[in-house]
Design an enzyme around this catalytic site. Structure first.
Site, mmCIF file in Angstrom:
data_model
loop_
_atom_site.group_PDB
_atom_site.id
_atom_site.type_symbol
_atom_site.label_atom_id
_atom_site.label_comp_id
_atom_site.label_asym_id
_atom_site.label_seq_id
_atom_site.Cartn_x
_atom_site.Cartn_y
_atom_site.Cartn_z
ATOM 1 N N ASP A 1 0.842 -1.199 0.000
ATOM 2 C CA ASP A 1 0.000 0.000 0.000
ATOM 3 C C ASP A 1 0.878 1.250 0.000
ATOM 4 O OD1 ASP A 1 -2.166 -1.674 0.176
ATOM 5 O OD2 ASP A 1 -2.402 -1.438 2.339
HETATM 6 N N1 URA Z 1 -1.487 -5.845 3.906
HETATM 7 C C1 URA Z 1 -1.939 -4.573 3.868
HETATM 8 O O1 URA Z 1 -2.995 -4.266 4.405
HETATM 9 N N2 URA Z 1 -1.184 -3.670 3.214
HETATM 10 C C2 URA Z 1 0.001 -3.934 2.641
HETATM 11 O O2 URA Z 1 0.646 -3.051 2.073
HETATM 12 C C3 URA Z 1 0.453 -5.262 2.697
HETATM 13 C C4 URA Z 1 -0.302 -6.206 3.351
#
Ligand code: URA
Length: 232
Positions: free
Chosen positions: A100
């Site tokens: 993310d």
């Molecule tokens: N899970 C999430 O919620 N975000 C990420 O970036 C990776 C795993």
């Protein structure tokens, strides 16, 4: 392999630019000027120079980036992308999977499509380990649910995951799958909220903690080999 393709793959220039460089006597193969960009070369044995600089052809390259927060895991877009942090002329680089925008940590960047496909395939259960900080205390019941596998967003099932508490509001979580926002949705389903997330490991590949956020380095031979373990 054609000379112009090898050099274009390495990001030395477009095929047109390489044709012009040949005409201008700037390219040599084994010490002899090469005017024909379509000539076939053996990238393993021929010594190719451009402007007297030796070019080492590698079909695939592998980098680890310590992804900073605020950057998207994409190859293009209006926003800053993870590729903006990779100082390499090699064509066709992409991140293996996504973190993310606000997640930090280990991101593998390569041009090796077949390996990426295998690492991301659900059938290979590739482990990803995260450092997770949350808003509220994590209870034993939360840990049990995560270990058993749980439903998120009413009907989506998460596979069992390993959780180890570091403190009441910090844990290490090991997932074998990569659903969209998976960790954030797991904790949201438990009435909690992720406030900081960092990936520490993918398979046996550990984030090099000497890399500051935004820094990258090429993988070592043994690190590359370890990515193929069990899925090669
Ligand atoms: N899970 C999430 O919620 N975000 C990420 O970036 C990776 C795993």
């Amino acid at each position: 392999m054609r000379l112009d393709k090898a050099l274009a793959d390495m990001g030395i220039g477009t095929r047109n630019e390489i044709r012009k460089a040949c005409r201008a006597n700037r390219i040599m193969i084994n010490g002899t000027v090469m005017k024909d960009p379509s000539v076939h070369i053996d990238p393993d044995t021929d010594v190719i120079t451009v402007d007297e600089q030796v070019i080492t052809y590698q079909k695939y390259v592998y980098y680890m980036l310590n992804k900073p927060a605020g950057v998207i895991s994409a190859t293009s877009g209006n926003e800053e992308t993870v590729l903006d942090y990779i100082d390499s002329t090699v064509k066709g680089l992409f991140p293996v999977g996504r973190l993310d925008k606000d997640t930090e940590g280990l991101l593998l960047i390569t041009n090796d499509g077949p390996l990426a496909h295998r690492l991301l395939s659900p059938k290979h259960h590739v482990e990803k380990e995260y450092e997770v900080h949350v808003r509220d205390d994590i209870s034993e019941t939360d840990c049990d649910q995560i270990r058993k596998g749980m439903k998120i967003d009413h009907d989506e099932i998460c596979l069992p995951a390993e959780i180890t508490l570091v403190s009441k509001r910090e844990c290490r979580l090991i997932l074998e799958e990569g659903k969209f926002h998976e960790i954030k949705r797991i904790f949201a389903s438990l009435g909690n909220e992720v406030v900081y997330l960092k990936r520490l490991r993918m398979k046996h590949l550990l984030l090099d903690e000497t890399l500051k956020p935004g820094e990258f380095r090429a993988l070592r031979e043994e690190e590359i080999a370890s990515l193929y373990d069990g899925i090669g």
